[in-house]
Design an enzyme around this catalytic site. Structure first.
Site, PDB file in Angstrom:
ATOM      1  N   GLY A   1      14.382  -4.787  32.112  1.00  0.00           N
ATOM      2  CA  GLY A   1      15.783  -4.525  31.846  1.00  0.00           C
ATOM      3  C   GLY A   1      15.931  -3.945  30.458  1.00  0.00           C
ATOM      4  CB  CYS A   2      18.429  -4.528  27.811  1.00  0.00           C
ATOM      5  SG  CYS A   2      18.723  -4.137  26.074  1.00  0.00           S
ATOM      6  CG  PHE A   3      14.342  -0.961  25.095  1.00  0.00           C
ATOM      7  CD1 PHE A   3      15.546  -1.146  24.434  1.00  0.00           C
ATOM      8  CD2 PHE A   3      13.872   0.337  25.238  1.00  0.00           C
ATOM      9  CE1 PHE A   3      16.267  -0.092  23.917  1.00  0.00           C
ATOM     10  CE2 PHE A   3      14.584   1.420  24.729  1.00  0.00           C
ATOM     11  CZ  PHE A   3      15.787   1.210  24.072  1.00  0.00           C
ATOM     12  CD1 TRP A   4      17.431  -2.986  21.944  1.00  0.00           C
ATOM     13  CD2 TRP A   4      19.506  -3.704  22.393  1.00  0.00           C
ATOM     14  NE1 TRP A   4      18.288  -1.992  21.571  1.00  0.00           N
ATOM     15  CE2 TRP A   4      19.576  -2.396  21.840  1.00  0.00           C
ATOM     16  CE3 TRP A   4      20.675  -4.357  22.751  1.00  0.00           C
ATOM     17  CZ2 TRP A   4      20.798  -1.743  21.633  1.00  0.00           C
ATOM     18  CZ3 TRP A   4      21.893  -3.703  22.555  1.00  0.00           C
ATOM     19  CH2 TRP A   4      21.956  -2.415  22.003  1.00  0.00           C
ATOM     20  CB  CYS A   5      16.115  -8.718  26.767  1.00  0.00           C
ATOM     21  SG  CYS A   5      17.920  -8.685  26.845  1.00  0.00           S
TER      22      CYS A   5
END
Length: 211
Positions: free
Chosen positions: A40-44
């Protein structure tokens, strides 16, 4: 809702059935290896994997598509073929690819196609880009076992594909949770994932962490 330790236990049991070999070295004379995951979001993804012992670096970026050097805005259109991923350099003498897979399966929902929560589109797909045949074998075996055991109550749809390319994301995406942890998205979406991850894998965390 499954107890958070059940999945991790099943994963470690499953991967122990594989006569695992060490991942191929990064280059001649180096003991380092790579793993490339999209959750999913690469920040996570970055916020989780950077805390593991044996992980040397975690670089957010784009992989799996047909557009060279894409921008974040281009990837967000869902037309580039790229997924948001993290390119992980690790020391297999300290942490194995199997253990990285265990974290991968625990920290996101691999049963939703092209979606993680409110993040929707092929750029948010669950994906493992394998770097060698052994990584492919381990990932495919474990995906099959998770489906056989019906761990999630529905099929795992994670893509398992060969690693072909990686383009680092813009600088403002790097260490996003570390630098912007007070932002609403970080508090609502990333923080609960990180806290759950720390409980499940507390014995795998680096001794000193930046919070």
């Amino acid at each position: 809702m499954r107890p958070i330790r059940i999945l991790s236990l099943l994963i470690f049991i499953a991967v122990n059935h594989i006569n695992a070999q060490k991942s191929e070295p990064l280059s001649s004379g180096s003991s380092h290896a790579f793993a490339t995951f999209g959750t999913g979001c690469f920040w996570c993804t970055e916020a989780v994997f950077r805390e593991l012992k044996g992980v040397i670096s975690v670089t957010p970026g784009y992989s799996g598509g047909h557009v060279r050097n894409p921008s974040y805005r281009e990837v967000c259109t869902g037309t580039t073929g790229h997924a948001e991923v993290c390119h992980i350099e690790f020391d297999p003498e300290i942490i194995s690819f199997n253990e990285l897979l265990a974290v991968f399966w625990e920290v996101h929902d691999p049963t939703t196609y092209n979606r993680q929560g409110n993040d929707v589109g092929p750029q948010y797909r669950s994906v493992i880009f394998y770097h060698n045949d052994q990584q492919k074998k381990e990932a495919e075996y474990l995906k099959a076992r998770l489906n056989e055991l019906n761990v999630y109550g529905k099929p795992v749809v994670t893509e398992i594909s060969p690693f072909l390319n990686f383009y680092p994301a813009e600088d403002y995406h790097k260490e996003y949770y570390l630098l912007h942890g007070d932002q609403p998205y970080c508090q609502i979406v990333i923080r609960p994932k990180v806290e759950k991850f720390r409980k499940v894998f507390r014995d795998k965390l680096k001794d000193t962490l930046d919070h």
